[in-house]
Design a protein around this motif. Structure first.
Motif, PDB file in Angstrom:
ATOM      1  N   ALA A 125       0.829  -1.209   0.000  1.00 25.74           N
ATOM      2  CA  ALA A 125       0.000   0.000   0.000  1.00 25.74           C
ATOM      3  C   ALA A 125       0.861   1.256   0.000  1.00 25.74           C
ATOM      4  CB  ALA A 125      -0.935  -0.005   1.207  1.00 25.74           C
ATOM      5  N   MET A 126       1.914   1.287   0.828  1.00 21.16           N
ATOM      6  CA  MET A 126       2.765   2.480   0.884  1.00 21.16           C
ATOM      7  C   MET A 126       3.483   2.713  -0.439  1.00 21.16           C
ATOM      8  SD  MET A 126       2.773   4.543   3.449  1.00 21.16           S
ATOM      9  CE  MET A 126       4.375   5.334   3.316  1.00 21.16           C
ATOM     10  N   ALA A 127       3.892   1.634  -1.102  1.00 18.62           N
ATOM     11  CA  ALA A 127       4.545   1.786  -2.400  1.00 18.62           C
ATOM     12  C   ALA A 127       3.596   2.428  -3.405  1.00 18.62           C
ATOM     13  CB  ALA A 127       5.027   0.427  -2.909  1.00 18.62           C
ATOM     14  N   GLU A 128       2.328   2.021  -3.390  1.00 18.35           N
ATOM     15  CA  GLU A 128       1.349   2.581  -4.318  1.00 18.35           C
ATOM     16  C   GLU A 128       0.976   4.012  -3.945  1.00 18.35           C
ATOM     17  OE1 GLU A 128      -1.939  -0.081  -4.867  1.00 18.35           O
ATOM     18  OE2 GLU A 128      -0.631  -1.841  -5.059  1.00 18.35           O
ATOM     19  N   ILE A 129       0.894   4.298  -2.652  1.00 16.09           N
ATOM     20  CA  ILE A 129       0.617   5.667  -2.203  1.00 16.09           C
ATOM     21  C   ILE A 129       1.750   6.591  -2.641  1.00 16.09           C
ATOM     22  CG2 ILE A 129       0.453   7.142  -0.155  1.00 16.09           C
ATOM     23  CD1 ILE A 129      -0.989   4.728   1.215  1.00 16.09           C
ATOM     24  N   THR A 135       3.287  11.065  -8.750  1.00 16.53           N
ATOM     25  CA  THR A 135       2.773  11.307 -10.104  1.00 16.53           C
ATOM     26  C   THR A 135       1.515  12.161 -10.131  1.00 16.53           C
ATOM     27  OG1 THR A 135       1.445   9.272 -10.058  1.00 16.53           O
ATOM     28  CG2 THR A 135       3.714   9.108 -10.889  1.00 16.53           C
ATOM     29  N   GLY A 136       0.933  12.404  -8.941  1.00 15.45           N
ATOM     30  CA  GLY A 136      -0.304  13.175  -8.882  1.00 15.45           C
ATOM     31  C   GLY A 136      -1.513  12.405  -9.357  1.00 15.45           C
ATOM     32  N   SER A 137      -1.434  11.077  -9.348  1.00 13.18           N
ATOM     33  CA  SER A 137      -2.544  10.242  -9.823  1.00 13.18           C
ATOM     34  C   SER A 137      -3.550   9.983  -8.712  1.00 13.18           C
ATOM     35  CB  SER A 137      -2.013   8.922 -10.377  1.00 13.18           C
ATOM     36  OG  SER A 137      -1.221   8.246  -9.424  1.00 13.18           O
ATOM     37  N   SER A 138      -4.665   9.366  -9.065  1.00 16.98           N
ATOM     38  CA  SER A 138      -5.767   9.146  -8.128  1.00 16.98           C
ATOM     39  C   SER A 138      -5.427   8.058  -7.108  1.00 16.98           C
ATOM     40  CB  SER A 138      -7.019   8.736  -8.896  1.00 16.98           C
ATOM     41  OG  SER A 138      -8.048   8.350  -8.000  1.00 16.98           O
ATOM     42  N   PHE A 139      -5.982   8.226  -5.907  1.00 11.49           N
ATOM     43  CA  PHE A 139      -5.849   7.209  -4.860  1.00 11.49           C
ATOM     44  C   PHE A 139      -6.986   6.189  -4.926  1.00 11.49           C
ATOM     45  CE2 PHE A 139      -3.617  10.899  -3.281  1.00 11.49           C
ATOM     46  CZ  PHE A 139      -2.469  10.357  -2.725  1.00 11.49           C
ATOM     47  N   ALA A 140      -7.956   6.433  -5.770  1.00  8.48           N
ATOM     48  CA  ALA A 140      -9.185   5.635  -5.756  1.00  8.48           C
ATOM     49  C   ALA A 140      -8.950   4.160  -6.063  1.00  8.48           C
ATOM     50  CB  ALA A 140     -10.197   6.221  -6.741  1.00  8.48           C
ATOM     51  N   TYR A 146      -7.993   4.692   3.422  1.00 10.65           N
ATOM     52  CA  TYR A 146      -8.878   5.851   3.457  1.00 10.65           C
ATOM     53  C   TYR A 146      -8.087   7.026   2.906  1.00 10.65           C
ATOM     54  CZ  TYR A 146     -12.705   4.100   6.459  1.00 10.65           C
ATOM     55  OH  TYR A 146     -13.789   3.438   6.958  1.00 10.65           O
ATOM     56  N   PHE A 147      -8.707   7.867   2.110  1.00 10.74           N
ATOM     57  CA  PHE A 147      -8.069   9.099   1.653  1.00 10.74           C
ATOM     58  C   PHE A 147      -9.119  10.197   1.591  1.00 10.74           C
ATOM     59  CE2 PHE A 147      -9.764   7.251  -2.199  1.00 10.74           C
ATOM     60  CZ  PHE A 147     -10.093   8.318  -3.025  1.00 10.74           C
ATOM     61  N   ARG A 148      -8.663  11.420   1.473  1.00 11.00           N
ATOM     62  CA  ARG A 148      -9.582  12.564   1.452  1.00 11.00           C
ATOM     63  C   ARG A 148      -9.804  13.029   0.018  1.00 11.00           C
ATOM     64  NH1 ARG A 148     -10.434  13.922   6.668  1.00 11.00           N
ATOM     65  NH2 ARG A 148      -8.750  13.377   8.146  1.00 11.00           N
ATOM     66  N   LYS A 149     -11.078  13.263  -0.307  1.00 14.37           N
ATOM     67  CA  LYS A 149     -11.440  13.775  -1.627  1.00 14.37           C
ATOM     68  C   LYS A 149     -12.524  14.826  -1.437  1.00 14.37           C
ATOM     69  CE  LYS A 149     -13.025  12.342  -6.217  1.00 14.37           C
ATOM     70  NZ  LYS A 149     -13.445  11.184  -7.063  1.00 14.37           N
ATOM     71  N   ASN A 150     -12.218  16.031  -1.861  1.00  9.05           N
ATOM     72  CA  ASN A 150     -13.167  17.153  -1.708  1.00  9.05           C
ATOM     73  C   ASN A 150     -13.633  17.307  -0.263  1.00  9.05           C
ATOM     74  OD1 ASN A 150     -13.058  17.564  -4.538  1.00  9.05           O
ATOM     75  ND2 ASN A 150     -14.691  16.047  -4.837  1.00  9.05           N
ATOM     76  N   GLY A 151     -12.680  17.125   0.652  1.00  4.66           N
ATOM     77  CA  GLY A 151     -12.975  17.304   2.071  1.00  4.66           C
ATOM     78  C   GLY A 151     -13.641  16.131   2.748  1.00  4.66           C
ATOM     79  N   GLN A 152     -13.929  15.059   2.000  1.00  9.21           N
ATOM     80  CA  GLN A 152     -14.584  13.885   2.565  1.00  9.21           C
ATOM     81  C   GLN A 152     -13.632  12.699   2.621  1.00  9.21           C
ATOM     82  OE1 GLN A 152     -17.841  14.035   3.744  1.00  9.21           O
ATOM     83  NE2 GLN A 152     -17.601  16.216   3.270  1.00  9.21           N
TER      84      GLN A 152
END
Length: 486
Positions: A125-129, A135-140, A146-152
């Protein structure tokens, strides 16, 4: 990309007590280094567990990511550092480990400085994070976070456990200043490192804090690769002492036999300690372990009552515990027998059986009996019961300040709630334990308490001391109530 991995401790006692380089951080660091990242590890030894030192070591590395691991007892020290790092830098904050994994949703709500939480094993997981941050890519699409998206806070599906543990690199112990660590294999008086030949446990004990993380899955490394690591640490760093950190080293008879035979065939002159279950050893296995260098075993006995053991789903019996402890001592391996008091559903009658067994084992040569009260850990069945029975309030948060100072009098961690009911107050259990001790031990214990407690708490310690002379296991508890929060 620069990445710092951090562990903080609630106090400085770790500098003189049993502490070793954190194997989880060492594994994560090794995987990140494979990915081309520059990694630094900051822990209580490297920083002297001083907040200013921790912050200096983090900030001078100019990290893009700071990853934190924490136990439940160390959570408040860790959260304090997280908040300081976020205040003083633009680093991306990741949290994980045995505390943040089961409390992820609560932590994302109450610690807004955390950007991401890893819900399971951290290596992949840490390697992918790290790749996503770089790269600025999505965490989805990263599983198990858990990650934050638009404050959620957004949760992704769980990540499968790593089946092939042999696919992991050796832990990055080169990132630690190894001579600074004080942990020793006590019986051999040798500096020690922690190593693991397996992960997880198939058993389902209701109190176990590793249940939510390992999902009752037992996975083994190949004995050859495990011993390759041990031999590497022995030859390259000079270590002859090791703590075999498996949850239960003796879970698989073929596995432990292969490890012991491998140690003997390689002529490794090492001394090591291990954790074992009382129903997974016999004379033949114990003799082989001793021959291969085992010089200490820890058994989780838990209770002196078969009724209580069944309620814990421990799948062991008191007779198995007696047999294992007696055999181990006879073969000449020193051991610790661990016990838990104040368990859910336990009565004073059943607790008194545990106290009797504690004292019985303490008389066996080369045997220490060690007890603790039942901690309510996040992610356990005991935690679920505590909410149902309102021992924990419905709005309880694991990541906002909690302290019950009376626990210090009772010799337990004031930052972790204990299982306590009106039917079985901890003060009565403490008094009953005092009652079972020789008078000289009673006086030494109470004097030690009085010198280390504030006046208000010292009066409670004195009351427990005198209660020890009058308490009766058959009549205790009727007039008592759980201690109030202070």
């Amino acid at each position: 990309m620069n990445i710092v991995l951090v562990e903080a401790s609630p106090d400085k006692s770790v500098l003189t007590l049993d502490y070793l380089p954190h194997p989880g951080l060492a594994y994560i660091a090794a995987v990140l280094e494979q990915g081309g990242h520059e990694v630094r590890i900051v822990d209580p030894v490297s920083s002297r567990n001083d907040i200013k030192q921790i912050m200096r070591q983090i900030m001078e590395f100019k990290p893009r990511i700071v990853g934190f691991t924490s136990t439940t007892s160390g959570r408040f020290a860790t959260i304090a550092v997280i908040r300081m790092v976020k205040k003083d830098s633009r680093a991306f904050i990741v949290a994980g480990g045995p505390h943040f994994h089961p409390t992820a949703r609560d932590a994302m709500l109450n610690v807004p400085e955390i950007d991401c939480i890893v819900k399971g094993e951290g290596e992949r997981a840490m390697a992918e994070i790290a790749q996503a941050v770089e790269t600025g890519s999505s965490f989805a699409n990263i599983l198990g976070i858990y990650f934050r998206k638009n404050g959620q806070a957004v949760e992704t599906p769980n990540r499968p456990l790593i089946d092939n543990l042999d696919s992991l690199p050796f832990p990055a112990y080169h990132l630690f200043n190894l001579p600074s660590y004080k942990l020793r294999v006590r019986e051999a008086n040798l500096p020690a490192l922690g190593v693991s030949s397996s992960r997880g446990c198939p058993n389902q004990c209701t109190f176990c804090s590793m249940t939510s993380l390992q999902k009752h899955r037992f996975r083994k490394r190949s004995p050859k690769l495990f011993l390759d690591e041990v031999e590497y640490l022995h030859k390259n760093y000079g270590y002859r002492g090791f703590l075999f950190n498996d949850d239960t080293l003796t879970m698989d008879r073929n596995h432990i036999n292969a490890i012991c035979q491998g140690i003997l065939s390689r002529k490794l002159n090492i001394a090591w300690s291990a954790l074992a279950r009382v129903n997974t050893v016999d004379r033949e296995v114990l003799q082989l372990m001793k021959k291969a260098g085992c010089c200490h075993i820890t058994y989780g006995v838990e209770s002196g009552s078969d009724v209580t053991l069944r309620s814990l789903r421990k799948n062991t019996t008191v007779s198995q515990a007696r047999r294992a402890v007696t055999m181990t001592a006879e073969i000449g391996i020193p051991l610790d027998a661990l016990f838990i008091l104040s368990l859910p559903g336990e009565t004073m009658k059943e607790a008194s059986k545990t106290i009797s067994l504690i004292n019985e084992f303490a008389l066996i040569p080369r045997t220490r009996s060690i007890y603790a009260f039942t901690f309510i850990y996040p992610g356990t069945e005991v935690e679920n019961q505590a909410f149902k029975e309102k021992i924990l309030p419905a709005d309880f948060s694991w990541n906002t300040e909690y302290k019950k100072s009376v626990y210090k009098v009772l010799g337990t961690d004031p930052s972790i709630p204990c299982w306590e009911t009106a039917a079985l107050p901890l003060r009565d259990l403490k008094a009953l334990i005092f009652k079972s001790r020789p008078l000289s031990v009673k006086f030494s214990k109470i004097l030690h308490k009085l010198f280390n407690l504030r006046i208000r708490d010292a009066f409670l310690a004195i009351r427990i001391f005198f209660r020890a002379f009058t308490i009766d296991k058959n009549t205790a508890c009727a007039e008592n109530h759980p201690a109030k929060d202070n």
